[in-house]
Design a protein around this motif. Structure first.
Motif, PDB file in Angstrom:
ATOM      1  N   GLU A  86       0.838  -1.281   0.033  1.00 41.21           N
ATOM      2  CA  GLU A  86      -0.041   0.008  -0.043  1.00 41.21           C
ATOM      3  C   GLU A  86       0.858   1.361  -0.127  1.00 41.21           C
ATOM      4  N   GLN A 106       1.174   4.154  -3.035  1.00 42.65           N
ATOM      5  CA  GLN A 106       0.858   5.631  -2.544  1.00 42.65           C
ATOM      6  C   GLN A 106       2.191   6.440  -2.931  1.00 42.65           C
ATOM      7  N   THR A 107       3.440   6.026  -2.949  1.00 37.69           N
ATOM      8  CA  THR A 107       4.481   6.557  -3.108  1.00 37.69           C
ATOM      9  C   THR A 107       4.720   6.660  -4.583  1.00 37.69           C
ATOM     10  N   VAL A 113       2.519   9.223  -6.137  1.00 41.54           N
ATOM     11  CA  VAL A 113       3.045  10.561  -5.860  1.00 41.54           C
ATOM     12  C   VAL A 113       4.103  10.968  -6.477  1.00 41.54           C
TER      13      VAL A 113
END
Length: 67
Positions: free
Chosen positions: A42, A46-47, A50
């Motif tokens: 997860e 997300q990283t 971004v």
């Protein structure tokens, strides 16, 4: 420096930066292996999202300056 070289270099930078973040989050929390694995996936997702937006934005900014 060409635009293609810049694209490849920046992609490598963002991938190299995202992997240590996942390892830090993997060892930071005292969870079971399964929970650690899914939590790390997860955080990685997300990283990468971004960094992906930052990568695309930087390509848009740099494109007029590098040929």
């Amino acid at each position: 420096m060409t635009y293609e070289n810049y694209k490849n270099g920046m992609l490598r930078v963002f991938v190299v930066l995202s992997i240590p973040l996942v390892l830090v989050t993997y060892f930071e929390y005292d969870l079971s292996f399964t929970n650690k694995f899914f939590y790390s996936i997860e955080i990685l997702f997300q990283t990468l999202v971004v960094f992906g937006f930052i990568y695309l934005f930087s390509l848009l900014i740099v494109k007029p300056f590098i040929r």
